[in-house]
Design a protein around this motif. Structure first.
Motif, PDB file in Angstrom:
ATOM      1  N   LEU A   1      -4.634  -1.314   3.610  1.00  0.00           N
ATOM      2  CA  LEU A   1      -3.024  -1.052   4.559  1.00  0.00           C
ATOM      3  C   LEU A   1      -2.868  -2.666   5.199  1.00  0.00           C
ATOM      4  O   LEU A   1      -1.755  -2.515   4.855  1.00  0.00           O
TER       5      LEU A   1
ATOM      6  N   SER B   1      -1.609  -4.123   1.142  1.00  0.00           N
ATOM      7  CA  SER B   1      -0.308  -3.751   0.525  1.00  0.00           C
ATOM      8  C   SER B   1       0.965  -4.722   1.489  1.00  0.00           C
ATOM      9  O   SER B   1       1.657  -4.271   1.604  1.00  0.00           O
ATOM     10  N   ALA B   2       0.402  -4.437   2.693  1.00  0.00           N
ATOM     11  CA  ALA B   2       1.514  -4.797   3.614  1.00  0.00           C
ATOM     12  C   ALA B   2       1.592  -6.664   4.180  1.00  0.00           C
ATOM     13  O   ALA B   2       3.208  -6.723   3.639  1.00  0.00           O
TER      14      ALA B   2
ATOM     15  N   SER C   1      -0.998   1.836  12.842  1.00  0.00           N
ATOM     16  CA  SER C   1      -0.887   1.664  12.142  1.00  0.00           C
ATOM     17  C   SER C   1      -0.483   3.137  11.662  1.00  0.00           C
ATOM     18  O   SER C   1      -1.947   3.989  11.547  1.00  0.00           O
ATOM     19  N   ALA C   2       1.088   3.778  11.751  1.00  0.00           N
ATOM     20  CA  ALA C   2       0.759   5.373  11.095  1.00  0.00           C
ATOM     21  C   ALA C   2       0.082   5.676   9.229  1.00  0.00           C
ATOM     22  O   ALA C   2       0.232   7.118   8.837  1.00  0.00           O
ATOM     23  N   GLU C   3       0.302   4.356   9.195  1.00  0.00           N
ATOM     24  CA  GLU C   3       0.435   4.635   7.460  1.00  0.00           C
ATOM     25  C   GLU C   3      -0.869   4.461   6.682  1.00  0.00           C
ATOM     26  O   GLU C   3      -1.238   4.804   4.933  1.00  0.00           O
ATOM     27  N   GLY C   4      -1.940   4.080   7.136  1.00  0.00           N
ATOM     28  CA  GLY C   4      -3.426   4.533   7.012  1.00  0.00           C
ATOM     29  C   GLY C   4      -4.136   3.703   8.581  1.00  0.00           C
ATOM     30  O   GLY C   4      -4.282   3.566   9.075  1.00  0.00           O
TER      31      GLY C   4
ATOM     32  N   GLY D   1      -4.228   6.184  10.621  1.00  0.00           N
ATOM     33  CA  GLY D   1      -3.624   7.658   9.772  1.00  0.00           C
ATOM     34  C   GLY D   1      -4.269   8.147   9.925  1.00  0.00           C
ATOM     35  O   GLY D   1      -3.205   9.934   9.762  1.00  0.00           O
TER      36      GLY D   1
END
Length: 301
Positions: A11, A14-15, A172-175, A179
């Motif tokens: 998470l 990658s950002a 974060s909603a990404e992970g 998530g």
């Protein structure tokens, strides 16, 4: 700037890579799969390493000016069996040891190693306000963090500036934890965990990335640095904020005994309390984009 990153597919990693590439930096990814070696479609370059075996392609680090080390088995990915506890520790300590030793042996080492840590370093602190001067705790994750940070010592002894970002709950909603939580709250199934009185020291993903880049660039900062928003909240307050932002009820609650049944020993991190503030980051002049919990929740969405 040429920057090497471990844990680049997670998470945070990658950002961070996206942010660095967007600003024109060259990114070297330390990877374990042979298929990921060499130039990649996104413009990064894969360099091989095997942390557990102490192997790293030092030639691939030539010209690297900074290293951000984020690799480690996810603390919340599985139930804490004895085997997984070893994996949590070894993936951090052995990886850091391998990387620090390799950097120390380079003829032209990078100026800085930003080597991850976590607010778990402090153990369970209840409602006491904790900054970087606080001592280490004595639970499992605290001991892991102590060894994790200590494994970077060869780099510091070689004259490399070493920074340990002690990260809190990245929203974060990404992970990550977000998530898992956000989908439940969107369905109206969210609620406090345990008593809800435990403090969760959060940070938005955007502020996490901005802070990591600040630590790369700011030559005056070294040692442990808390990466948390300046206003930690309780689990109940975070729950309420997610309900407000999403416009959903937060009526459900998971009692502590149920968390322990489902999660085992890992439940201590869910119901445990870390009221941590970023004293060194603020003193160094870092400005948060999302200092309040409602801001961070909106940013996560």
């Amino acid at each position: 700037m040429r920057i090497a990153v471990t844990g680049s597919t997670g998470l945070i990693g990658s950002a961070l890579v996206r942010s660095l590439l967007a600003d024109g930096h060259q990114v070297v990814r330390l990877v374990r799969r042979r298929s990921e070696l060499g130039p990649r479609p996104d413009g990064t370059v894969g360099v091989g390493w095997h942390p557990a075996r102490g192997e790293l392609d030092r030639a691939g680090l030539l010209g690297v000016e900074a290293v951000v080390h984020l690799a480690g088995a996810g603390v919340a990915d599985r139930r804490w069996t004895e085997a997984y506890r070893r994996e949590i520790r070894d993936s951090r300590v052995l990886g850091t040891r391998t990387l620090a030793a390799a950097l120390a042996e380079l003829d032209a080492p990078p100026a800085v190693l930003v080597s991850a840590s976590a607010v778990g370093y402090y153990g369970q602190t209840g409602d006491r306000l904790i900054d970087e001067t606080a001592p280490a705790g004595d639970d499992f994750l605290a001991r892991v963090c102590v060894d994790w940070e200590g494994a970077a010592r060869p780099a510091a002894e070689a004259g490399i500036r070493v920074v340990h970002p002690r990260t809190g709950l990245v929203l974060s909603a990404e992970g990550g934890a977000g998530g898992r939580l956000f989908p439940l709250f969107k369905l109206g199934l969210g609620g406090r965990l345990g008593s809800g009185e435990q403090y969760w020291s959060f940070i938005s993903l955007a502020d996490q990335i901005a802070a990591l880049r600040f630590l790369i660039d700011n030559a005056q900062v070294s040692g442990p640095v808390n990466l948390t928003a300046p206003h930690p909240v309780t689990n109940a307050e975070l729950t309420a904020a997610m309900g407000r932002v999403l416009g959903r009820p937060t009526l459900f609650a998971v009692p502590e005994f149920a968390l322990k049944l489902v999660l085992g020993e890992m439940a201590v991190e869910v119901v445990g309390s870390h009221r941590v503030v970023p004293a060194k980051l603020l003193a160094a002049g870092f400005s948060f984009a999302h200092p309040e919990v409602d801001d961070a929740v909106r940013a996560a969405l």
